[in-house]
Design an enzyme around this catalytic site. Structure first.
Site, PDB file in Angstrom:
ATOM      1  N   CYS A 111      -1.303   0.288   9.245  1.00 60.51           N
ATOM      2  CA  CYS A 111      -0.216  -0.190   8.364  1.00 60.51           C
ATOM      3  C   CYS A 111       1.133  -0.231   9.075  1.00 60.51           C
ATOM      4  O   CYS A 111       2.063  -0.865   8.592  1.00 60.51           O
ATOM      5  CB  CYS A 111      -0.129   0.681   7.124  1.00 60.51           C
ATOM      6  SG  CYS A 111      -1.671   0.721   6.212  1.00 60.51           S
ATOM      7  N   HIS A 247       6.701  -0.410   3.950  1.00 62.90           N
ATOM      8  CA  HIS A 247       5.287  -0.730   3.769  1.00 62.90           C
ATOM      9  C   HIS A 247       4.917  -0.471   2.306  1.00 62.90           C
ATOM     10  O   HIS A 247       5.259   0.577   1.740  1.00 62.90           O
ATOM     11  CB  HIS A 247       4.443   0.125   4.713  1.00 62.90           C
ATOM     12  CG  HIS A 247       2.990   0.088   4.398  1.00 62.90           C
ATOM     13  ND1 HIS A 247       2.312  -1.092   4.189  1.00 62.90           N
ATOM     14  CD2 HIS A 247       2.084   1.090   4.217  1.00 62.90           C
ATOM     15  CE1 HIS A 247       1.051  -0.820   3.913  1.00 62.90           C
ATOM     16  NE2 HIS A 247       0.888   0.492   3.921  1.00 62.90           N
ATOM     17  N   ASN A 277      -1.819  -2.898  -1.432  1.00 63.96           N
ATOM     18  CA  ASN A 277      -1.496  -2.508  -0.057  1.00 63.96           C
ATOM     19  C   ASN A 277      -2.209  -3.470   0.903  1.00 63.96           C
ATOM     20  O   ASN A 277      -3.435  -3.468   0.971  1.00 63.96           O
ATOM     21  CB  ASN A 277      -1.977  -1.057   0.145  1.00 63.96           C
ATOM     22  CG  ASN A 277      -1.713  -0.538   1.545  1.00 63.96           C
ATOM     23  OD1 ASN A 277      -1.437  -1.303   2.469  1.00 63.96           O
ATOM     24  ND2 ASN A 277      -1.811   0.768   1.716  1.00 63.96           N
TER      25      ASN A 277
END
Ligand code: COA
Length: 321
Positions: A111, A247, A277
């Site tokens: 990520c 993020h 996500n």
């Protein structure tokens, strides 16, 4: 001169799946998912490949920047879900774009991948090894989810975001990166098993496995710490930051970071309610949306911050050109 973001783009698969729809497939509910995470729906590919998504995101970023494919001399794709082991996703994309002058490779920092790739491209440009770079964060996470594990699969989505970089008066100012491999098992997806003439390992299919609470604790401590370190390094006050583009993993992580930094939550743009996500893709998807909506003005200081598998984290301070 520094490295400026000359254009942005993104792509999300056409198929959207709401929490209620997921509840038709597993024992979950909109109430459980949305209160714990802020996620209401995500995009899940019904056929788009990673290369398709990266290509559409790249096309928009190139149009937005005015830089044609043949002027790109570097393509980096941050991903953990490339279409092939080799050629790299960046090479597959190079062919689709006709970016014949680019050197191409992928980067895996989960990520945080987009930020690690952005910084790598920045160093290429500052080192004189490239004039224009295309940096992509793209993930097809739906193919590495265990759809029988409701505690993980409801969190993630598919998508791609892209930026075109070039030299500019304003752009990347400061960068902080970190990794802690010793805690990597908290967010794990194994590779292919060892299987050859001499050995055949009996292992389960490699899906994502996550210790949710451990990752949560890591994020709420590490992200504000690294943003504070970045601000200190840049001698910039927290009040001088227009947006904190984090993020998009969990609304409660973002709220906790805002509280710790004592910053109004309005300065933290959110799209996780619609996208879930998307790992390496989440920051460039959000950046492209802000840019498309005209929300980024010349001179704005923005901080991008990512965290996730590895474990890895990072933050980048950019003055919008
Ligand atoms: N729907 C309904 N119930 C669920 C569920 C779902 N999708 N997933 C798990 N549950 C259940 C569990 O089985 C457990 O039930 P039990 O108490 O009967 O055993 C209960 O909900 C609580 O589970 P728990 O794992 O303790 O929930 P939590 O409050 O820690 O929330 C996360 C789980 C994943 C939402 C949370 O830990 C989190 O967001 N962590 C960060 C993850 C992240 O952002 N990762 C990406 C970083 S890049």
């Amino acid at each position: 001169m520094t490295t400026a973001i000359l254009g942005t783009g993104s792509y999300l698969p056409e198929n959207t799946v709401s929490n209620d729809e997921l509840a038709n497939y597993m024992d979950t509910s909109d109430e459980w998912i949305s209160t714990r995470t802020g996620i209401r729906r995500r995009h899940i590919s019904k056929g788009e490949t990673l290369t398709d998504m990266a290509f559409f995101a790249a096309q928009e970023a190139m149009e937005n920047s005015g830089i044609p494919a043949e002027k790109l001399d570097l393509i980096i794709v941050a991903t953990v879900t490339a279409d092939c082991i080799t050629p790299s996703e960046a090479c597959l994309l190079q062919e689709r774009l006709g970016a014949v002058n680019a050197i191409c490779f992928d980067m895996n920092a989960a990520c945080s991948g987009f930020l690690f790739a952005l910084n790598t491209a920045h160093l290429y440009l500052q080192g004189g090894m490239a004039e224009h770079a295309l940096v992509i964060g793209a993930e097809l996470l739906s193919k590495i989810m265990d759809w029988g594990d409701r505690s993980t699969c409801v969190l993630f989505g598919d998508g791609a975001g892209a930026v075109v970089l070039g030299k500019g008066e304003h752009g990347i100012k400061n960068v902080i990166m970190g990794s802690d491999g010793a805690r990597g098992k908290a967010l794990l997806c194994s590779g292919r098993p060892l299987e050859n003439l001499f050995i055949k390992q009996e292992v389960e299919f490699p899906y994502v496995h996550m210790e949710g609470q451990e990752v949560f604790r890591f994020a709420v401590r590490q992200v504000p710490e690294c943003i504070e370190e970045l601000l200190q390094q840049a001698s910039v006050r927290v009040g001088d930051i227009r947006y904190f583009i984090l993020h998009q993993a969990n609304i409660r992580i973002i709220q906790s970071v805002a509280k710790r930094l004592q910053v109004d939550i309005d300065k933290f743009p959110i799209n996780l309610s619609e996208c879930g996500n998307t790992s390496a893709a989440s920051i460039p998807i959000l950046l492209a949306a802000l840019n498309r909506d005209g929300k980024l003005q010349s001179g704005d200081n923005v901080i991008l911050s990512g965290f996730g598998g590895g474990l890895t984290w990072g933050a980048v301070l950019i003055e919008w050109q």
